[in-house]
Design a protein around this motif. Structure first.
Motif, PDB file in Angstrom:
ATOM      1  N   GLU A 386     -70.491  53.456 -57.007  1.00 40.33           N
ATOM      2  CA  GLU A 386     -71.235  52.274 -56.569  1.00 40.33           C
ATOM      3  C   GLU A 386     -71.295  51.230 -57.686  1.00 40.33           C
ATOM      4  O   GLU A 386     -71.125  50.033 -57.445  1.00 40.33           O
ATOM      5  CB  GLU A 386     -72.655  52.669 -56.137  1.00 40.33           C
ATOM      6  N   HIS A 387     -71.550  51.692 -58.897  1.00 38.49           N
ATOM      7  CA  HIS A 387     -71.623  50.750 -60.024  1.00 38.49           C
ATOM      8  C   HIS A 387     -70.268  50.093 -60.265  1.00 38.49           C
ATOM      9  O   HIS A 387     -70.188  48.864 -60.452  1.00 38.49           O
ATOM     10  CB  HIS A 387     -72.089  51.482 -61.281  1.00 38.49           C
ATOM     11  N   LEU A 388     -69.201  50.871 -60.250  1.00 33.44           N
ATOM     12  CA  LEU A 388     -67.868  50.323 -60.504  1.00 33.44           C
ATOM     13  C   LEU A 388     -67.430  49.367 -59.402  1.00 33.44           C
ATOM     14  O   LEU A 388     -66.765  48.355 -59.674  1.00 33.44           O
ATOM     15  CB  LEU A 388     -66.854  51.458 -60.654  1.00 33.44           C
ATOM     16  N   LEU A 389     -67.798  49.646 -58.173  1.00 32.83           N
ATOM     17  CA  LEU A 389     -67.438  48.734 -57.084  1.00 32.83           C
ATOM     18  C   LEU A 389     -68.063  47.358 -57.292  1.00 32.83           C
ATOM     19  O   LEU A 389     -67.479  46.336 -56.919  1.00 32.83           O
ATOM     20  CB  LEU A 389     -67.883  49.318 -55.735  1.00 32.83           C
ATOM     21  N   GLY A 390     -69.248  47.332 -57.889  1.00 35.00           N
ATOM     22  CA  GLY A 390     -69.918  46.065 -58.126  1.00 35.00           C
ATOM     23  C   GLY A 390     -69.544  45.378 -59.416  1.00 35.00           C
ATOM     24  O   GLY A 390     -69.807  44.183 -59.586  1.00 35.00           O
ATOM     25  N   THR A 391     -68.921  46.119 -60.339  1.00 34.62           N
ATOM     26  CA  THR A 391     -68.661  45.547 -61.666  1.00 34.62           C
ATOM     27  C   THR A 391     -67.192  45.586 -62.075  1.00 34.62           C
ATOM     28  O   THR A 391     -66.708  44.663 -62.728  1.00 34.62           O
ATOM     29  CB  THR A 391     -69.472  46.297 -62.739  1.00 34.62           C
ATOM     30  N   GLN A 392     -66.472  46.646 -61.713  1.00 41.30           N
ATOM     31  CA  GLN A 392     -65.071  46.811 -62.110  1.00 41.30           C
ATOM     32  C   GLN A 392     -64.292  47.425 -60.948  1.00 41.30           C
ATOM     33  O   GLN A 392     -63.988  48.626 -60.956  1.00 41.30           O
ATOM     34  CB  GLN A 392     -64.964  47.714 -63.340  1.00 41.30           C
ATOM     35  N   PRO A 393     -63.950  46.645 -59.927  1.00 37.53           N
ATOM     36  CA  PRO A 393     -63.295  47.201 -58.731  1.00 37.53           C
ATOM     37  C   PRO A 393     -62.001  47.955 -59.027  1.00 37.53           C
ATOM     38  O   PRO A 393     -61.693  48.944 -58.350  1.00 37.53           O
ATOM     39  CB  PRO A 393     -63.041  45.969 -57.862  1.00 37.53           C
ATOM     40  N   ALA A 394     -61.245  47.511 -60.020  1.00 39.03           N
ATOM     41  CA  ALA A 394     -60.004  48.220 -60.351  1.00 39.03           C
ATOM     42  C   ALA A 394     -60.304  49.646 -60.818  1.00 39.03           C
ATOM     43  O   ALA A 394     -59.618  50.603 -60.439  1.00 39.03           O
ATOM     44  CB  ALA A 394     -59.227  47.462 -61.424  1.00 39.03           C
ATOM     45  N   ALA A 395     -61.344  49.791 -61.651  1.00 37.66           N
ATOM     46  CA  ALA A 395     -61.744  51.128 -62.107  1.00 37.66           C
ATOM     47  C   ALA A 395     -62.299  51.951 -60.947  1.00 37.66           C
ATOM     48  O   ALA A 395     -62.112  53.174 -60.898  1.00 37.66           O
ATOM     49  CB  ALA A 395     -62.781  51.008 -63.223  1.00 37.66           C
ATOM     50  N   ALA A 396     -62.971  51.289 -60.006  1.00 30.51           N
ATOM     51  CA  ALA A 396     -63.477  51.998 -58.832  1.00 30.51           C
ATOM     52  C   ALA A 396     -62.325  52.574 -58.016  1.00 30.51           C
ATOM     53  O   ALA A 396     -62.384  53.719 -57.545  1.00 30.51           O
ATOM     54  CB  ALA A 396     -64.317  51.055 -57.967  1.00 30.51           C
ATOM     55  N   LEU A 397     -61.268  51.782 -57.838  1.00 27.10           N
ATOM     56  CA  LEU A 397     -60.108  52.270 -57.083  1.00 27.10           C
ATOM     57  C   LEU A 397     -59.439  53.433 -57.799  1.00 27.10           C
ATOM     58  O   LEU A 397     -59.077  54.440 -57.175  1.00 27.10           O
ATOM     59  CB  LEU A 397     -59.112  51.125 -56.888  1.00 27.10           C
ATOM     60  N   GLU A 398     -59.285  53.315 -59.107  1.00 27.15           N
ATOM     61  CA  GLU A 398     -58.672  54.411 -59.865  1.00 27.15           C
ATOM     62  C   GLU A 398     -59.505  55.686 -59.742  1.00 27.15           C
ATOM     63  O   GLU A 398     -58.963  56.783 -59.552  1.00 27.15           O
ATOM     64  CB  GLU A 398     -58.538  54.019 -61.332  1.00 27.15           C
ATOM     65  N   THR A 399     -60.823  55.550 -59.818  1.00 30.84           N
ATOM     66  CA  THR A 399     -61.700  56.719 -59.747  1.00 30.84           C
ATOM     67  C   THR A 399     -61.703  57.328 -58.348  1.00 30.84           C
ATOM     68  O   THR A 399     -61.590  58.546 -58.189  1.00 30.84           O
ATOM     69  CB  THR A 399     -63.130  56.325 -60.155  1.00 30.84           C
ATOM     70  N   ALA A 400     -61.822  56.488 -57.334  1.00 33.12           N
ATOM     71  CA  ALA A 400     -61.828  57.004 -55.958  1.00 33.12           C
ATOM     72  C   ALA A 400     -60.502  57.677 -55.627  1.00 33.12           C
ATOM     73  O   ALA A 400     -60.467  58.703 -54.924  1.00 33.12           O
ATOM     74  CB  ALA A 400     -62.110  55.868 -54.982  1.00 33.12           C
TER      75      ALA A 400
END
Length: 673
Positions: A386-400
């Protein structure tokens, strides 16, 4: 009786009147809410009450909502807690209502105040759909639902030398320092202890914090310092404090008595939702005056002061947590320090790195340990994403994308699809991370029966993967495309996409997930084509590769192919042997989908051996497991239906329709826990 009740706290005292009332309400009412201020003991009262409640045929299930921050995940959280790992593409609340419709169970939704409207809506839907359901909630405010019975949980009585508040204070003091027994055995000092209880208004959490202080102070010193604190903050009107201010004041007093470095750790730990381990605390909370090497010692100091608790989570190693009221105080302090974003970033980056490590380790000998660890970290993974989606979407995609196995193999299909779709929408253009994210999304679509979506996503993944130097993403995309045509009934097309020639054309590592999954799809396709000896050869090769890697999840599916191939060759005993090996691996990893698949094949093998009654019971048990994934036989996939129907025909022929129905119902009633 089925269920998942958490361990009961050792500090439960009194409450006999409330327990008697709850005994009656849990028999006669369907929606009961325990309300009261933070720290008053709502959760521990609910836990004791359900222990005394009448048994429910389908169990008592506890859902801890405190770590949940995204209301969209409420239904998924409840479904997972009660054992529904739904794989359908339908709305999850509809599937949960349908699954509960014939159940007789008690559902406890603990700590609902931050999700009141969502809990009210879901509880209403469930209660309307399931006549045998009773819902008990705990919340700082009532739900406001029609038919809701509200029980106001008050502080413990604190008047007199035998009060419940004094008994709890004594118990927590003795837990902190056994030498405190002499204090409470001295009649002349009992009035001092009673005054402490009065000052704290009988609130259990406040009494626990005070009891922990007797490690350092005498009772008289405690009373004097506590009294001074309340006088300063309330202009001499401590006895008339509203209860939430009493609790807040008591926590503030405990905060002031901590060492500066303990206060700093308290504030930084507030970023964790749910429980956490020492390694995470060290990585997220160190910095400045709090060196990494000091974190564990300071953490133990907070445990000794009852600010942090050791978690009772089963099988997860040493873990810690903070109660909501204490965590909220810490988070306010973190905001005062101006560190909210910094610590939230550290938290997200730690769990992103953990996700990448789990991705690397999943196909190896540590697979079972990774399954257990990531299951224990579920709440933290949500918070990080949730935090990465709001702050670093590229990192959110890598993590998901790195968590593909968690969504696909560990029963979190709905949740994973939601995170992946959001990350793919919000992340900037990219190649490797986007290919991985598309592949992971396609896997969730396959399990939900969305074959058209999986086919389209597989094509998108193929286009992105073509621009990469690594052939592994192409193999993964080929698996998506192959299974998306295999399940609807075109094994020839699947073989062309994932078979030996296709794999040779892509190249790549023979130990990669894409290569191995393509071998799995090939084995399925060959069985559907009736080429059972070739299927068995493919499955043996897959099994050997997995054994060399130390991998268990995919190896169990190789056993499944071997069992189906043996059935096709008329080798029923051999089929039963292979499928029992498969079920052993699937139980180890909690793979409900795999267990449901295996039970259908085992039933067909047993029926072929002439035991119609056992086959019928296995089909009934398999039916119960299929219900927990929401899509029996993957929504009616032809090959899976054929296997199941084969077992049923032979079982009915062996024992007759009446005996079959009786044995089937007996198996269906068996627990899937």
């Amino acid at each position: 009786m089925p269920g998942n009740l958490p361990p009961e706290t050792a500090s439960f005292v009194g409450r006999e009147h409330e327990l008697a009332r709850l005994d009656a309400l849990l028999r006669d009412r369907r929606l009961i809410t325990l309300t009261g201020v933070g720290g008053v003991g709502k959760s521990r009262l609910a836990r004791r009450a359900v222990d005394r409640a009448a048994a429910r045929r389908d169990g008592i299930w506890w859902v801890q909502l405190s770590p949940l921050r995204d209301p969209r995940l409420l239904t998924a959280t409840v479904a997972h807690a009660v054992g529904l790992a739904d794989h359908s593409a339908h709305a999850l609340d509809e599937e949960l209502c349908a699954w509960m419709a014939d159940k007789e169970l008690l559902l406890v939704l603990d700590t609902c105040e931050h999700l009141v409207s969502e809990v009210r809506h879901l509880a209403a839907e469930l209660l309307q759909s399931a006549p045998g359901l009773t819902v008990l909630t705990t919340s700082r405010e009532r739900l406001g639902s029609p038919g809701e019975t509200v029980v106001d949980v008050r502080p413990l009585p604190f008047e007199g030398p035998d009060s419940d508040a004094l008994a709890l204070f004594r118990a927590r003091a003795l837990a902190a320092t056994p030498g405190a027994a002499a204090v409470f055995d001295d009649p002349e000092r009992i009035p001092v202890a009673a005054e402490v209880c009065r000052r704290l208004d009988g609130i259990p959490l406040a009494l626990e914090l005070a009891g922990a202080r007797l490690r350092l102070w005498t009772l008289e010193e405690l009373a004097e310092r506590l009294g001074a604190r309340f006088e300063v903050l309330t202009d001499g009107r401590a006895a008339h404090l509203p209860r939430h201010r009493t609790m807040r004041t008591a926590i503030g007093w405990s905060h002031e008595l901590c060492e500066p470095v303990e206060r700093l750790l308290w504030a930084r730990l507030s970023v964790f939702t749910g429980d956490f381990d020492v390694a995470a605390a060290r990585a997220v909370c160190s910095g400045g005056p709090l060196a990494p090497a000091r974190v564990e010692r300071v953490l133990e100091g907070l445990v000794a002061k009852s600010v942090v608790r050791r978690s009772e989570a089963r099988g997860a190693g040493a873990r810690y947590l903070m109660l909501d009221t204490i965590r909220e105080f810490g988070h306010d302090w973190l905001a005062e320090l101006g560190e909210v974003r910094t610590v939230a970033d550290r938290h997200a980056h730690w769990y992103a790195a953990l996700s990448r490590a789990a991705d690397q380790g999943w196909m190896g000998p540590g697979q079972v340990e990774w399954y257990r660890r990531m299951t224990a970290e579920h709440a933290q993974l949500r918070t990080a994403l949730e935090h990465l989606l709001g702050t670093q979407p590229a990192a959110a995609l890598e993590t998901a994308g790195a968590l593909w196995f968690f969504w696909f193999a560990c029963g979190h299909v709905h949740e994973g699809r939601g995170f992946l779709e959001r990350a793919l929408r919000e992340a900037p253009p990219g190649d490797a991370a986007r290919a991985q994210g598309l592949w992971a999304l396609g896997l969730t679509m396959l399990l939900q029966g969305d074959m058209e979506g999986a086919r389209e996503t597989g094509a998108r993944c193929t286009r992105v993967a073509a621009g990469l130097a690594d052939p592994e993403p192409e193999l993964r995309a080929a698996y998506l495309r192959a299974v998306s045509v295999l399940m609807p009934g075109d094994p020839g097309a699947a073989l062309a996409l994932a078979g030996p020639r296709a794999r040779a054309g892509h190249g790549g590592r023979t130990s990669g997930a894409g290569w191995l999954l393509c071998r799995l799809a090939t084995g399925y396709a060959l069985c559907d084509l009736g080429r059972f000896e070739e299927a068995a050869e493919e499955a043996r090769g897959l099994r050997e590769s997995c054994a060399e890697l130390g991998e268990r999840w995919l190896r169990a599916y190789a056993d499944y192919i071997l069992a189906v191939a043996a059935l096709g060759l008329g080798q029923h005993g051999e089929a039963a042997r292979h499928v029992r090996a498969m079920l052993s691996g699937k139980r180890l990893l909690g793979d409900r989908f795999g267990i449901a698949l295996g039970l259908d094949v085992l039933a067909a093998a047993v029926a072929g051996l002439g035991d119609g009654e056992l086959a019928a019971r296995l089909l009934g048990t398999g039916h119960a497991w299929w219900r927990t994934v929401g899509r029996p036989q993957m929504g009616g996939a032809p090959s899976l239906m054929a296997l199941r129907d084969q077992g049923e025909r032979q079982a009915r022929a062996a024992i007759g329709d009446e005996a079959y129905e009786s044995a089937f119902m007996g198996g269906a009633a068996a627990s899937t826990g």
